[in-house]
Design an enzyme around this catalytic site. Structure first.
Site, PDB file in Angstrom:
ATOM      1  N   HIS A  32       0.825  -1.212   0.000  1.00 51.65           N
ATOM      2  CA  HIS A  32       0.000   0.000   0.000  1.00 51.65           C
ATOM      3  C   HIS A  32       0.860   1.264   0.000  1.00 51.65           C
ATOM      4  CE1 HIS A  32      -3.693   2.303   0.970  1.00 51.65           C
ATOM      5  NE2 HIS A  32      -2.850   3.094   1.619  1.00 51.65           N
ATOM      6  N   GLU A  33       1.790   1.323   0.937  1.00 54.88           N
ATOM      7  CA  GLU A  33       2.616   2.527   1.058  1.00 54.88           C
ATOM      8  C   GLU A  33       3.566   2.678  -0.126  1.00 54.88           C
ATOM      9  OE1 GLU A  33       1.896   4.739   3.125  1.00 54.88           O
ATOM     10  OE2 GLU A  33       0.507   3.526   4.298  1.00 54.88           O
ATOM     11  N   HIS A  36       1.824   4.732  -2.763  1.00 58.58           N
ATOM     12  CA  HIS A  36       1.939   6.174  -2.514  1.00 58.58           C
ATOM     13  C   HIS A  36       3.356   6.663  -2.815  1.00 58.58           C
ATOM     14  CE1 HIS A  36      -2.010   6.373  -0.829  1.00 58.58           C
ATOM     15  NE2 HIS A  36      -1.721   5.681   0.262  1.00 58.58           N
TER      16      HIS A  36
END
Length: 381
Positions: A32-33, A36
């Site tokens: 997920h990170e 980003h």
């Protein structure tokens, strides 16, 4: 002596389960990170820290202006961007980028989780089928949503189902997998439905009232920490199987992913409407319990246990992606909502106001998480 050995083995599997759960959470947060992170880098935003976990740092290493950190609490993580929650005139500030660039950065985390779930399903279906393989266990074949054989004396025979009928709709809802059919029937509560089948190139509507049967959901899938017996419904036919091809593996993976998204969204809808209690939600502790059950399954069959684990990770990953896209404060979806408002108004919402809303939202989520964790512990006890 044998009992002692079994006790030691069970303890080892428990320790292994906890380690696997931590690795699963860490992996999904990393995915997920990283979404980003990589999108921020591609759009020229300064990334101060890429952290896996929360709380105090275990260790941190800086590379090209970004601190890569591992923190003690294994649930969660973050990417700290220049100008994310404060005004900044720096060249690499997030608030200096276009609405479209910021949208891509906020969306990328959830998107990576959705892609991760898809790829895990692809691995499962391509190598084993896992629920889609032929009844004889031939992993080289895949079940399709077609009637292979009608069982005598069942509602399918009464309604006029025939071999090779392709199930395309149930009460007007398009279906591609047999699991979708079962899911719709369970939500209909066994009431009569209209099934549209494709037969010799023509669509035919058949009225049918499915028969009821009981099905046991294992603790690792129920989310309650114990086995659950639920009502299940069936028409009364065997599915047809076909040889695996690149096309049907990809299409089944796609539809399995969409099906998982639909179940998650329906569950959220049930929660909002009050049809499902908050007590039925599972947090990190409950999910760890489910992972523990799948890991312990490996004692009986390593292959089946591993497939169960992969399936659970895919569902968690997709769940994480969808949850983060909800238009709620402190979530990626909440930040995307503010970006949409900015795009419509042609000017941003005041940073102080947006920051306060996200802070309040974060506080509410923390309280909700405490409640869910407490409830998970009560279930275990």
């Amino acid at each position: 002596r044998r009992q002692r050995q079994m006790c030691i083995r069970d303890r080892l599997y428990m320790i292994l389960s906890i380690l696997v759960a931590i690795l699963v959470f860490g992996f999904l947060v990393l995915i997920h990170e990283f979404g980003h992170f990589i999108m921020a880098k591609r759009n020229g935003v300064t990334v101060h820290e890429f952290a896996i976990g929360m709380g105090p740092k275990i260790f941190s290493k800086e590379y090209k202006g970004t601190a890569y950190s591992l923190r003690w609490i294994p649930f969660g993580g973050f990417v700290q961007l220049e100008g994310e929650d404060e005004e900044s005139d720096e060249e690499g500030s997030l608030n200096k980028k276009s609405v479209w660039a910021r949208f891509k950065i906020m969306f990328a985390g959830a998107f990576m989780n959705l892609v991760c779930g898809f790829l895990i399903y692809l691995l499962i279906i391509a190598t084993s089928g896992f629920g889609l393989t032929a009844p004889d266990g031939d992993s080289g074949k895949i079940l399709v949503n077609k009637v292979g054989e009608v069982i005598a004396g069942t509602p399918a025979e009464v309604a006029g189902f025939q071999a090779d009928d392709e199930i395309i709709k149930v009460d007007g809802t398009r279906v591609h997998l047999s699991s979708e059919v079962r899911y719709i029937l369970s939500r209909k509560g066994g009431n009569e439905v209209t099934v549209t089948v494709k037969r010799n190139g023509q669509n035919i509507d058949l009225k049918i009232k499915p028969m009821e049967q009981e099905r046991v959901i294992p603790a690792k899938e129920s989310g309650t920490g114990q086995d659950e017996t639920i009502k299940d419904y069936t028409f009364g036919y065997y599915l047809k199987s076909e040889d695996k091809t690149f096309g049907n593996v990809i299409s089944n993976t796609f539809y399995q992913s969409i099906y998982s998204c639909k179940m998650i969204l329906d569950s959220l809808g049930d929660l909002i409407r009050g049809e499902v209690s908050l007590k039925q939600m599972s947090g990190p502790v409950g999910i760890t319990g489910m992972i523990s059950s799948t890991v312990q399954d490996m004692q009986n069959s390593f292959r089946e246990g591993l497939l169960n684990l992969l399936n659970l990770v895919a569902i968690i990953s997709i769940n994480l992606g969808i949850f983060n896209l909800l238009p709620l404060p402190a979530l990626d979806g909440g930040r995307i909502l503010f970006l949409l408002i900015e795009g419509i108004r042609r000017k941003p919402v005041k940073r102080e106001l947006e920051g306060m809303i996200h802070l309040v939202g974060l506080g509410i989520f923390m309280l909700l998480m405490v409640f869910i964790v407490f409830n998970d512990i009560i279930k275990i006890i």
